[in-house]
Structures are given as structure tokens and as C-alpha cells.
Design a protein around this motif. Structure first.
Motif, short mmCIF file in Angstrom:
data_model
loop_
_atom_site.label_atom_id
_atom_site.label_comp_id
_atom_site.label_asym_id
_atom_site.label_seq_id
_atom_site.Cartn_x
_atom_site.Cartn_y
_atom_site.Cartn_z
N THR A 1 -35.49 34.01 89.44
CA THR A 1 -36.85 33.87 89.98
C THR A 1 -37.25 32.41 90.08
OG1 THR A 1 -37.48 36.01 89.05
CG2 THR A 1 -39.26 34.50 89.64
N TRP B 1 -37.78 30.54 93.72
CA TRP B 1 -39.14 30.11 94.05
C TRP B 1 -39.19 28.61 94.31
CZ3 TRP B 1 -43.22 32.92 90.47
CH2 TRP B 1 -43.16 34.30 90.73
N PRO C 1 -45.12 35.86 93.61
CA PRO C 1 -44.97 34.40 93.62
C PRO C 1 -46.21 33.72 94.17
CG PRO C 1 -43.91 35.34 95.55
CD PRO C 1 -44.42 36.51 94.74
N THR D 1 -45.30 30.25 99.31
CA THR D 1 -44.04 29.54 99.53
C THR D 1 -43.89 29.21 101.01
OG1 THR D 1 -42.70 31.51 100.00
CG2 THR D 1 -43.01 30.91 97.66
N PHE E 1 -39.14 37.87 95.74
CA PHE E 1 -40.43 37.37 96.19
C PHE E 1 -41.50 38.46 96.27
CE2 PHE E 1 -37.40 34.18 97.44
CZ PHE E 1 -38.07 32.98 97.19
#
Length: 384
Positions: A87, A91, A222, A225, A247
Motif C-alpha cells: 500500500t 500510493w 487512499p 493520487t 487503491f
């Protein structure tokens, strides 16, 4: 206009400057494979600059004689976020570094376990940090007899639940429902565990227990992004493998789950041959390196999986032409020659075709997001 980003899950290239804080001094997933596997070679990745990356980090690593492919550029990336998990790595690759580490546990608190049991109408066994294959071997027979799912974690920010796929024992649908419930409870309690992972298995005895490809990850949502920014700009975002899970579906318009590296490579090739009218990003994770060989400390299997990818890549690149953009990188390390069974805190390679010249310098993982930003929306201003 289209781009392909492939994450070779756990294919690190040497311990990070802060590796000692993670117990990973000396870890070097790729370096140790080249050093200790006789005849190991990755000519297609070498043509993109892999040897130059390894030489930059270790001047004793030999440089190859074949020239680089036209348009190839390379560098290595150092993670800024605190962590060495899937993760955190993914990210940051997509431009969302974590200022605070995700939560990890040696065992989960009793009140949390009680809440999970009550909401899921079950009782757990386990509740410890363990290798997934090992704990299934050790507790699988008790699970078959009692129907109690196996709860465990690792050095990563994960809550994992293993159960048999046979509905007479537990069943896949019930396991996935239980994991969705666990994700909801963690979010309600603001416990920042990166992923809840359903780990189904089959078999009737420790000798035959085997995890299946029906694993499913339920990720913490998240922050924004580059995937969200591209989607807002009209770029189709297509996830391959567990990308959508990582995500929490945020910024992913289309998802293609896969069962193996081979399935992932076939899916990438099929998607790349499609004629799409709009700009698009194909974003893929190939997980076998990590799941099947890194955690199981199987360097021979790890090397063979890389050879198979490299062979596929050589054929794929024959039809890859400018201005299409290619990015190949990793999310963390998992050195099969290192102690333990957890990920290793490593730098990762970034190998590219047709990337902008002025951006390819040694940097943080977020360089991948900045390259995608520049490629698809060159007039946009990038801010972290």
C-alpha cells in the motif's frame, strides 16, 4: 496517447539508506539474485538500463555490452514514506506519500477482535504475526474441525483472514463478507491498517493445504493520487492485477483482476492491442515475485519468474513504439536471500521508454506520478 506502468511486486535493487531502522541492512533482491544464481540474466530489462541502475548503486556490478534500446532511460527511486509494504509503496508511486506510517500489530487488541467476531458471527483462531503459508499449515486442521477462521498479520500493515473455500467448512463468499466487515470496522474506529486480505485455501491436511488465487484485498481509502487527476482530465485508468484493490477503486475506471504473473502479462498484452479512442493508462501489478517466491524465500523460483517476465517483455517491446510511454518499477523489496519472511526496505529501479528527459533523476517514488503528469497533462502544475 497511452502509457503502461508495470509494478514488479517486490523487485528491489538494494537496501535503502534507512534500511537499518527496518532490520534490512544488506538486503538486495536483484543484486543477490545476480550474484548467487548461476547464469541468471535478464537481457530485455538490461536493454532498458537495469544493469546501469545496479551499477550506480554498486560500482562493482558489471555493466553489459549490449546497447540500450532507443528511448530508454533509467534511474533508481528511494521511498520517502515510512513503510515497506504494498500500500505505502504504490500510493507513493502515484504521488501520495504517507506522512505517518500505517498501523502494524504483533497481535490485534482484544476489543477489536471481539468486535470483529460479534459483527462476523464467528470466533477466530490465531491472532498473531506469522507467515501465511506457515500458519495455514499449522492451524488449518483446527480450522477444518472447528470452522473458526484464522486471523493473523505480519510486519506489514495488514489484517489477514484465512479460511477454507469449501462452504461446508467456511466458504469463499462468507470469507469475503467477513473481510468487508473487518474493513468497515477498522475504518469506523479510524484504525489505519492498510489492507484487510482474504486468504482462501483448499486441501484436507497440512500436506495438501494450498492458498488459491481467489485472494482479495480491501484497502484503506487512499488520499488523492495522480490516478484521480488523470481520470478528471479524461484519461482512462485501467488497473491490472490487484491495482484496483490497492487503491480501493479510487481513480480506477476499469479493473482486470488476474490469477498469476502469466495471466497478468497476457492481460497487459490484450489491453495494449485494443484500439481505444481516448488517452489511457494501463497500470499493472505482477505479484508472483512477492507472494510466491519472496515471502517463501525461494530465490530459484524468484529468478525463474523474472526470466519468464523478461522473455515476455522482449516480445512485447517489439511492438512498443514512441510516443507511447513505458514505466517499469517496483513497490518495495523482498530479498529471498534475506532473513525472515517479510518485505525488505529497498530502493527500486525505474526503467522507462519515451519518458521526458528532464525528469529522469534519482528521486522519491513519486517521480512515477510526476512523469505521468507531465506525459498526459504537460500544462498542469504538479503539487504534492
Amino acid at each position: 496517447m497511452r502509457a503502461l506502468c508495470i509494478v514488479l511486486d517486490s523487485v528491489g535493487c538494494g537496501h535503502a539508506p534507512d534500511a537499518s531502522a527496518f532490520g534490512d541492512d544488506g538486503a538486495n533482491t536483484l543484486g543477490h539474485l545476480f550474484e548467487r544464481i548461476p547464469g541468471f540474466a535478464l537481457p530485455s530489462l538490461a536493454g532498458l538500463g537495469l544493469h546501469e541502475v545496479l551499477h550506480d548503486l554498486d560500482p562493482e556490478f558489471p555493466l553489459p555490452s549490449p546497447p540500450l534500446l532507443p528511448g530508454a532511460q533509467f534511474t533508481h527511486l528511494t521511498e520517502q514514506s515510512t513503510g515497506k509494504d504494498t500500500t505505502t509503496g504504490h500510493w507513493e508511486l502515484m504521488g501520495a506519500p504517507l506522512e505517518a506510517a500505517l498501523a502494524t500489530f504483533e497481535r490485534f487488541p482484544d476489543d477489536l477482535v471481539s468486535a470483529l467476531e460479534q459483527a462476523g458471527n464467528c470466533r477466530f483462531i490465531g491472532n498473531e504475526a506469522a507467515s501465511g503459508t506457515e500458519i495455514i499449515q499449522r492451524l488449518g486442521t483446527e480450522h477444518l474441525a472447528s470452522g473458526k477462521p484464522i486471523l493473523y498479520t505480519s510486519a506489514d500493515s495488514v489484517l489477514q483472514i484465512a479460511a477454507h473455500e469449501d462452504p461446508a467448512v467456511f466458504g469463499l463468499e462468507r470469507l469475503q463478507a467477513l473481510c468487508r466487515t473487518a474493513r468497515r470496522i477498522l475504518d469506523e474506529r479510524e484504525i489505519r491498517i492498510g489492507r484487510v486480505i482474504a486468504r482462501p485455501f483448499v486441501g484436507s491436511s497440512p500436506e495438501t493445504f494450498k492458498r488459491t488465487s481467489n485472494r482479495h484485498d480491501y484497502s484503506l481509502a487512499p488520499p488523492s493520487t495522480i490516478l484521480n487527476r488523470l481520470e478528471a482530465a479524461g484519461v482512462e485508468t485501467v488497473g491490472v492485477g490487484k491495482i484496483s484493490d490497492i487503491f480501493a477503486q479510487s481513480g480506477i475506471a476499469e479493473s482486470h483482476p488476474t490469477t498469476s504473473n502469466a495471466d497478468g502479462m497476457a492481460t497487459i498484452e490484450r489491453l495494449w492491442r485494443e484500439q481505444r479512442s481516448s488517452p489511457h493508462l494501463v497500470f499493472a501489478n505482477l505479484v508472483d515475485f512477492d507472494m510466491l517466491y519472496g515471502h517463501r524465500r525461494d530465490p530459484t523460483g524468484y529468478a525463474q519468474a523474472l526470466i519468464e517476465f523478461d522473455r515476455w517483455l522482449g516480445g512485447f517491446l517489439a511492438d512498443f513504439h514512441a510516443p507511447d510511454l513505458l514505466l517499469i518499477t517496483a513497490d518495495h523489496g523482498n530479498d529471498p536471500h534475506h532473513t525472515g519472511t517479510d518485505h525488505t526496505r529497498e530502493q527500486v529501479p525505474l526503467l522507462t521508454l519515451n519518458a521526458p528527459d528532464d525528469l529522469l533523476t534519482a528521486s522519491d517514488f513519486g517521480l512515477v506520478a510526476r512523469i505521468l503528469e507531465d506525459f498526459f497533462t504537460p500544462t498542469a502544475s504538479w503539487t504534492r
